[in-house]
Design an enzyme around this catalytic site. Structure first.
Site, PDB file in Angstrom:
ATOM      1  N   CYS A  31      27.439  18.232  -6.574  1.00  0.00           N
ATOM      2  CA  CYS A  31      27.035  18.919  -5.347  1.00  0.00           C
ATOM      3  C   CYS A  31      27.125  17.917  -4.195  1.00  0.00           C
ATOM      4  O   CYS A  31      27.381  16.732  -4.391  1.00  0.00           O
ATOM      5  CB  CYS A  31      25.618  19.461  -5.473  1.00  0.00           C
ATOM      6  SG  CYS A  31      24.368  18.160  -5.691  1.00  0.00           S
ATOM      7  N   CYS A 116      18.605  13.324  -1.276  1.00  0.00           N
ATOM      8  CA  CYS A 116      19.352  14.519  -0.873  1.00  0.00           C
ATOM      9  C   CYS A 116      18.650  15.156   0.335  1.00  0.00           C
ATOM     10  O   CYS A 116      17.425  15.344   0.315  1.00  0.00           O
ATOM     11  CB  CYS A 116      19.409  15.511  -2.025  1.00  0.00           C
ATOM     12  SG  CYS A 116      20.140  17.112  -1.558  1.00  0.00           S
ATOM     13  N   GLU A 146      11.887  13.859  -8.634  1.00  0.00           N
ATOM     14  CA  GLU A 146      11.788  14.637  -7.400  1.00  0.00           C
ATOM     15  C   GLU A 146      10.360  15.113  -7.156  1.00  0.00           C
ATOM     16  O   GLU A 146       9.866  15.091  -6.016  1.00  0.00           O
ATOM     17  CB  GLU A 146      12.735  15.838  -7.442  1.00  0.00           C
ATOM     18  CG  GLU A 146      12.729  16.625  -6.141  1.00  0.00           C
ATOM     19  CD  GLU A 146      13.587  17.875  -6.193  1.00  0.00           C
ATOM     20  OE1 GLU A 146      13.206  18.865  -5.526  1.00  0.00           O
ATOM     21  OE2 GLU A 146      14.612  17.879  -6.897  1.00  0.00           O
ATOM     22  N   THR A 185      13.811  21.396  -6.183  1.00  0.00           N
ATOM     23  CA  THR A 185      15.094  22.022  -5.803  1.00  0.00           C
ATOM     24  C   THR A 185      15.966  22.411  -6.987  1.00  0.00           C
ATOM     25  O   THR A 185      16.942  23.138  -6.814  1.00  0.00           O
ATOM     26  CB  THR A 185      15.910  21.077  -4.904  1.00  0.00           C
ATOM     27  OG1 THR A 185      16.247  19.898  -5.645  1.00  0.00           O
ATOM     28  CG2 THR A 185      15.144  20.708  -3.647  1.00  0.00           C
ATOM     29  N   SER A 243      18.622  15.402 -16.767  1.00  0.00           N
ATOM     30  CA  SER A 243      19.032  16.153 -15.577  1.00  0.00           C
ATOM     31  C   SER A 243      18.392  17.538 -15.602  1.00  0.00           C
ATOM     32  O   SER A 243      18.726  18.379 -16.440  1.00  0.00           O
ATOM     33  CB  SER A 243      20.556  16.288 -15.536  1.00  0.00           C
ATOM     34  OG  SER A 243      20.956  17.263 -14.604  1.00  0.00           O
ATOM     35  N   SER A 244      17.477  17.789 -14.687  1.00  0.00           N
ATOM     36  CA  SER A 244      16.767  19.068 -14.655  1.00  0.00           C
ATOM     37  C   SER A 244      17.727  20.235 -14.449  1.00  0.00           C
ATOM     38  O   SER A 244      17.655  21.240 -15.155  1.00  0.00           O
ATOM     39  CB  SER A 244      15.717  19.052 -13.546  1.00  0.00           C
ATOM     40  OG  SER A 244      15.099  20.316 -13.410  1.00  0.00           O
ATOM     41  N   ASN A 245      18.645  20.115 -13.488  1.00  0.00           N
ATOM     42  CA  ASN A 245      19.527  21.257 -13.215  1.00  0.00           C
ATOM     43  C   ASN A 245      20.455  21.540 -14.387  1.00  0.00           C
ATOM     44  O   ASN A 245      20.800  22.695 -14.650  1.00  0.00           O
ATOM     45  CB  ASN A 245      20.301  21.042 -11.902  1.00  0.00           C
ATOM     46  CG  ASN A 245      21.438  20.058 -12.040  1.00  0.00           C
ATOM     47  OD1 ASN A 245      22.550  20.416 -12.422  1.00  0.00           O
ATOM     48  ND2 ASN A 245      21.188  18.805 -11.719  1.00  0.00           N
ATOM     49  N   SER A 288      25.175  16.706 -11.337  1.00  0.00           N
ATOM     50  CA  SER A 288      25.385  15.256 -11.326  1.00  0.00           C
ATOM     51  C   SER A 288      26.445  14.814 -12.330  1.00  0.00           C
ATOM     52  O   SER A 288      26.597  13.617 -12.589  1.00  0.00           O
ATOM     53  CB  SER A 288      24.060  14.530 -11.607  1.00  0.00           C
ATOM     54  OG  SER A 288      23.427  15.058 -12.756  1.00  0.00           O
TER      55      SER A 288
END
Length: 333
Positions: A31, A116, A146, A185, A243-245, A288
């Protein structure tokens, strides 16, 4: 929109190889916030030379971190691991508590903030609500960098973390008329919606951001996975375990109808028994994860199947973020 991938198999495919349709989700991978953070480290190395210190992994991807380490980046968890130095210190894309730049300034460290901008927006919103006299709730995962960074924008105890619907149902506010909520986020869009609905049902006066805190990239990647999951026998999400996302993409795939989904850091982690006899495979990548890792996995399947790749595009992304002022001249050149 569905596009046929024009890439050719990289190895000879025997006639007996089974056919396989690979649905490649788009958008996927980097991203704008991740791209900016990596650029900051690379440009700092180019301008100031090695070492460049980075507090925490710049983004949650082992391949990216090792690549930057090979160029001269030194990764630490806390500033006290860094000796007195004139070398740049970069704060990761996840954001940091206020105490971190304060400590860096106290030690006269030259620091570059790779947070970010969409995370910074959450920081600003949390501070605005706190200064307005509201009790601040943060929907997120305990311990995630985060979340630590966002909670660290306000005095200790000023933010209450809400992780689940059950938390939302049992939370007791100081004043139900003076409540505000913001979110990490990189959460599941559906999970967050459920938690917010539970909070709003109990506290109608709850103030929420005018624009969703879950970032565009997280939302777009989850929607892309939802579009292909029902027609996939298996799904691969390329990304790191921290990695959360990326973790959320695995959950989204399963909920959307894919029988099995797995998170892989790279081609070396493929368990081929899991893919025996499949006719369709979905592939995506967390925000990421670099595209080279996706390409390697596709090549591995093309070496074993008569694979046909279709890219399924559900959104177009053209967002970019400004670099820190000290690095803009280098970026332009």
């Amino acid at each position: 929109m569905v596009l046929k991938d024009e890439l050719k198999p990289t190895r000879f495919e025997p006639a007996e190889a089974e056919p396989l349709t690979i649905y490649l989700a788009a958008p996927r991978g980097f991203c704008a916030g991740v791209d900016r953070a990596i650029q900051i480290v690379e440009l700092a190395l180019a301008k100031y030379g090695a070492p460049v210190y980075v507090r925490h992994e710049i983004v949650h991807n082992r391949y990216v971190v090792e690549n930057l380490r090979s160029k001269g980046a030194i990764f630490v968890e806390e500033l006290d691991e860094i000796p007195d130095t004139e070398a740049p210190i970069v704060f990761s894309a996840h954001g940091v508590p206020k105490s971190v730049p304060e400590e860096a300034s106290r030690r006269n460290m030259f620091h570059l903030d790779a947070t970010c901008p969409l995370v910074t927006k959450v920081h600003v919103e949390a501070q605005r609500q706190f200064l307005s006299g509201n009790e601040v709730l943060l929907i997120g995962h305990e311990g995630h960098p985060e979340v630590v960074g966002t909670m660290g924008q306000l005095p200790e105890g000023a933010v209450t973390l809400i992780e689940t619907v059950e938390d939302a149902r049992t939370f007791t506010p100081r004043d139900p008329e003076m409540l505000a909520c913001t979110t990490q986020t990189t959460l599941s869009v559906d999970d967050t919606k459920e938690i917010l609905e539970a909070l709003k049902a109990r506290f109608p006066a709850l103030r929420v951001p005018t624009k969703d805190d879950i970032c565009y990239a997280t939302t777009n990647r989850q929607e892309a996975v939802k579009s292909i999951a029902p027609k996939c026998d298996r799904m691969i999400v390329v990304g790191s375990p921290n990695s959360s996302n990326s973790q959320r993409l695995v959950e989204v795939a399963l909920r959307a109808g894919c029988p099995q989904a797995v998170l892989l850091q790279g081609v070396q982690e493929i368990d081929w028994d899991m893919f025996d006899g499949i006719g369709s495979l979905g592939i995506t990548a967390g925000a990421s994860a670099p595209e080279v890792l996706v390409d390697e996995i596709i090549d591995a399947f093309r070496a074993r199947f008569r694979a046909d790749v279709e890219t399924v595009t559900t959104a177009q992304e053209n967002i970019s973020f400004k670099l820190p002022r000290p690095l803009r001249e280098n970026a332009a050149s």
